[in-house]
Design an enzyme around this catalytic site. Structure first.
Site, PDB file in Angstrom:
ATOM      1  N   HIS B 278       0.815  -1.222   0.000  1.00  0.00           N
ATOM      2  CA  HIS B 278       0.000   0.000   0.000  1.00  0.00           C
ATOM      3  C   HIS B 278       0.846   1.268   0.000  1.00  0.00           C
ATOM      4  O   HIS B 278       1.830   1.388   0.725  1.00  0.00           O
ATOM      5  CB  HIS B 278      -1.040   0.001   1.122  1.00  0.00           C
ATOM      6  CG  HIS B 278      -0.491   0.005   2.512  1.00  0.00           C
ATOM      7  ND1 HIS B 278      -0.132   1.166   3.152  1.00  0.00           N
ATOM      8  CD2 HIS B 278      -0.272  -1.006   3.394  1.00  0.00           C
ATOM      9  CE1 HIS B 278       0.283   0.863   4.377  1.00  0.00           C
ATOM     10  NE2 HIS B 278       0.218  -0.439   4.550  1.00  0.00           N
ATOM     11  N   ASP B 290       6.310   0.505   6.609  1.00  0.00           N
ATOM     12  CA  ASP B 290       4.852   0.350   6.461  1.00  0.00           C
ATOM     13  C   ASP B 290       4.294   1.472   5.610  1.00  0.00           C
ATOM     14  O   ASP B 290       3.954   2.521   6.126  1.00  0.00           O
ATOM     15  CB  ASP B 290       4.223   0.327   7.855  1.00  0.00           C
ATOM     16  CG  ASP B 290       2.737   0.033   7.814  1.00  0.00           C
ATOM     17  OD1 ASP B 290       2.242  -0.415   6.772  1.00  0.00           O
ATOM     18  OD2 ASP B 290       2.073   0.274   8.836  1.00  0.00           O
ATOM     19  N   GLU B 324      -4.796   1.868   2.690  1.00  0.00           N
ATOM     20  CA  GLU B 324      -4.901   0.691   3.544  1.00  0.00           C
ATOM     21  C   GLU B 324      -5.054   1.102   5.011  1.00  0.00           C
ATOM     22  O   GLU B 324      -5.807   0.495   5.768  1.00  0.00           O
ATOM     23  CB  GLU B 324      -3.649  -0.200   3.387  1.00  0.00           C
ATOM     24  CG  GLU B 324      -3.748  -1.566   4.065  1.00  0.00           C
ATOM     25  CD  GLU B 324      -3.299  -1.587   5.518  1.00  0.00           C
ATOM     26  OE1 GLU B 324      -3.595  -2.574   6.212  1.00  0.00           O
ATOM     27  OE2 GLU B 324      -2.657  -0.611   5.986  1.00  0.00           O
ATOM     28  N   GLU B 325      -4.324   2.167   5.384  1.00  0.00           N
ATOM     29  CA  GLU B 325      -4.215   2.489   6.813  1.00  0.00           C
ATOM     30  C   GLU B 325      -5.523   2.929   7.455  1.00  0.00           C
ATOM     31  O   GLU B 325      -5.822   2.529   8.577  1.00  0.00           O
ATOM     32  CB  GLU B 325      -3.147   3.578   7.039  1.00  0.00           C
ATOM     33  CG  GLU B 325      -1.720   3.124   6.740  1.00  0.00           C
ATOM     34  CD  GLU B 325      -1.216   2.050   7.695  1.00  0.00           C
ATOM     35  OE1 GLU B 325      -1.961   1.617   8.566  1.00  0.00           O
ATOM     36  OE2 GLU B 325      -0.053   1.626   7.537  1.00  0.00           O
ATOM     37  N   HIS B 422       3.973   2.698  12.585  1.00  0.00           N
ATOM     38  CA  HIS B 422       3.102   3.868  12.784  1.00  0.00           C
ATOM     39  C   HIS B 422       3.734   4.955  13.650  1.00  0.00           C
ATOM     40  O   HIS B 422       3.014   5.769  14.233  1.00  0.00           O
ATOM     41  CB  HIS B 422       1.764   3.455  13.416  1.00  0.00           C
ATOM     42  CG  HIS B 422       0.947   2.536  12.567  1.00  0.00           C
ATOM     43  ND1 HIS B 422      -0.280   2.052  12.942  1.00  0.00           N
ATOM     44  CD2 HIS B 422       1.162   2.011  11.326  1.00  0.00           C
ATOM     45  CE1 HIS B 422      -0.770   1.270  12.001  1.00  0.00           C
ATOM     46  NE2 HIS B 422       0.094   1.223  11.007  1.00  0.00           N
TER      47      HIS B 422
END
Lengths: 464, 464
Positions: B278, B290, B324-325, B422
């Site tokens: 993503h 991420d 996505e998040e 994150h």
């Protein structure tokens, strides 16, 4: 019918034993991850003591610290084993410059361990780049005489095990100076054993063999970035010079120690299992991965056995070896004393490949003993430990080798090891707590299994 | 005799085919490690663009950049797929203090994605510590009303897979505010989903469900060190207050894109294989692990197939999913369009677990397809890829699920993932080049095998 019943009974006994092992491994891993001591010990070793080159004040501090910590664990015996070690010092920081028509550019170098200093004022000469020892031979006196030989064969990036890539290059560092001086070179620069391009020079041991002191030439490692820079410049101008200055010095051997702690076996006290790492490190970083990690993991093996309530049948020793990096005197001494005393070592495990996520072990043992190890593979599966192969074990335990002992080395993930190896950035912050603790638990589990089930050798001993 | 000869012939054909696959995998890994593009792409995505939250200017830049890079690869087709995404902004930095008799102590917090802002001047209230949603229910209005609920159940350290430990905690972050507001809480603090003790607060999505805007309460993550500090203080003085201020805001949905590139299959162009990650990320770091890593690895899968001279039989697509998040709109949109067009997807692979050393894959597929995967295990052994298990795949490809597709997720080593997840320290320097490249090669190898041999579904399609 009786036979069938007996078989069923055997099967159920086996599966019950299996289940006990599963429980014990689970307990070992849980204890290491929730109540391990390895990370706190490593913090002290790295941040309160620091780099621990053999013969240094820090190496002596590390001996005292680890001995004191082992004494707190309530082992049956803790002692120091005297060993004479070489003492080499880097002295003041090295300086190096690439000299071109455009001026002087600073290069990041460090003396190789064991190198002589440069003469007062340093060495300055044209540079000849080679890809290895054979190139030096082939070029001969005509091309080498009066020059600085620049060994620039990189570690192969497409080899999966970085240790294998290291093995394919390190002859340049270890024997490069000895080879180059034969043809009249005045100095040696070696591309750092590092797969990354960065600014850290990586030291490591080198040897002049039996070349007399007055024939020796200074040898340094150069960072990979600067190796690339120098190589590019040499393609533009083969007459490019380099100057470098080093202040290192070899002293007389000094007294040091291996640190040993022991839980005496309850059933077979004369069968000895050892687990260890090396207490000395290079001087540039604080030796967290090489081999602070192996030291604290080995210490925690004995502690984790105790914490999980396991009473070893055999004698389990932790051995913190002195002087792996530039002499292996500790490993040799330990084996020598063991032989003198007629001690029977059945299993030896070393952790000296960094504190990264453990993947498994490599073994140096008989096929029969290896088959036994393979029968334990499934026990390790929940912990993602999958690598069980025959191959090398560890430098310090190598001198114990005979035809019956099982030697093993912990094999952590190797991808990042040479980013830090022997360089200024081998520091505590590069070690992940969980990865270190998983390594300690993995080692403890294998020691537990060898203690519980013995080895081919120990079975023979029992059978006597 | 004839039969024996035929058998021999078959055996030799099989082993020849095997050997072709071995060669192809070797070529894929070598190319990735010596001539991969993933690291350079990630450098740009992380350092030139940065954090890429859905709806942000950076997310739009990332769409344009990756589209342009895919266009340079000489694929058969590159396009953007429109998708409406939520837009949430953090606004000015959050502030938080623990207020005790001794004074005010600053706390490191960050708004959870989707949280409302605090009222002007912030929220200040007594704090009640709980271990999860059930505690809130049990304590009820009497104990919760007017307070800040502090969810402090930590990730379990003794679980080997850190994703499993995350799964056991993340309900506090996602649903903690919705639960607490039911009982009159005025704000929520959640212990960061991080196994380490450090100073980074870790954001992530949360939801108020269908609670109307005026009933919502602000929710923040607090660093693990500060969670420990606050917890200790609350034991000393249950009347300890916390004040915090946040300026976040939810906007109207905005237009964004999935980025798609395709090599059209030479034999079965209507059988589609996708590989993706993503493109969006949280805003605190630069989203390197991420999921910058998954994005660039997926891009490199198509490039590595081309570089190694492999011509896919089936259509291979890279899909860089948006959102996505905090919405999964990209994944849903892609599946929706695929369904509308009647596209047949046979295999989908996602990389969204960090750019660490790959260990294997988890699969969501039929037993028959899984058996096929297991038959390939030995091909991966030289690359230390050992983990092939049934389990989850990836959030973005989930919407493609039906009873025939094979869904898979890359499973890298998970130990360090939640150190960065994150948080502000999910940055490029935390990604190791070789580890990233090994992941790209591992993904490419599996895509190659599924392309060459097809799946149960694709065999059925062929058989029609």
């Amino acid at each position: 019918m009786k036979k069938i019943l007996l078989s069923l009974l055997l099967v159920s006994t086996v599966s019950f034993a299996q289940s006990d092992d599963e429980k014990q491994l689970k307990s070992i891993y849980s204890t290491s991850l929730t109540n391990g001591k390895s990370y706190a010990w490593l913090d002290h070793l790295s941040n309160e003591i620091g780099g621990r080159l053999s013969g240094s004040a820090n190496a002596a501090k590390a001996v005292q610290y680890t001995k004191a910590e082992l004494e707190k664990l309530g082992l049956d015996k803790v002692w120091l084993q005297e060993v004479m070690v070489p003492k080499w010092e880097r002295g003041a920081a090295e300086e190096a410059y690439m000299i071109t028509d455009a001026g002087k550019t600073e290069l990041r170098i460090c003396a190789l361990g064991g190198s002589i200093a440069t003469k007062e004022g340093g060495v300055e000469a044209e540079v000849i780049e080679v890809q290895g020892l054979d190139d030096v031979k082939a070029l001969g006196k005509e091309k080498i005489q009066g020059k600085i030989v620049f060994y620039n064969r990189p570690m192969k990036p497409d080899v999966i095990s970085t240790f294998e890539a290291y093995g394919g290059c390190v002859d340049q560092r270890y024997a490069g100076a000895k080879e180059a001086l034969e043809y009249g070179a005045v100095g040696v620069l070696v591309r750092s054993m590092n797969l990354r391009l960065d600014d850290y020079p990586h030291t490591g041991s080198m040897s002049y063999g039996d070349v007399p002191a007055d024939k020796r030439i200074p040898a340094a490692a150069i960072s990979t970035n600067d190796a690339e820079l120098l190589s590019k410049q040499l393609k533009k101008d083969a007459a490019t010079k380099v100057s470098f200055t080093m202040h290192c010095k070899q002293y007389e051997d000094v007294k040091s120690h291996n640190v040993i702690g022991q839980i005496t076996g309850s059933e077979f006290p004369n069968e000895i299992i050892i687990v260890g790492g090396h207490l000395d490190s290079w001087d540039l970083g604080d030796g967290s991965h090489d081999d602070g990690a192996g030291v604290v993991q080995s210490m925690d093996v004995l502690r984790l056995l105790k914490e999980t309530g396991y009473k070893p049948k055999r004698t389990i020793r932790v051995v913190l070896f002195m002087n792996e990096e530039n002499g292996l005197r500790g490993g040799r001494k330990y084996a020598e004393v063991a032989k003198e005393k007629g001690e029977k070592h059945v299993f030896a495990l070393e952790s000296d490949a960094g504190g990264f996520t453990p993947r498994g072990f490599s073994f140096d043992c008989s096929d029969e003993n290896f088959a036994q190890v393979e029968s334990w593979k499934n026990l390790f599966k929940p912990y993602l430990i999958h690598f069980f192969e025959k191959g090398g074990s560890g430098a310090d335990i190598g001198p114990l080798k005979d035809d019956q002992i099982v030697l093993a080395g912990l094999r952590p993930d190797s991808q990042r090891y040479f980013d830090h190896h022997h360089a200024e950035n081998d520091t505590f912050d590069a070690v992940n707590k969980r990865e270190l603790e998983l390594g300690a638990a993995t080692m403890t589990s294998l020691v537990y299994l060898f203690d519980k089930y013995g080895t081919k050798r120990s079975k023979k001993i029992k059978g006597k």
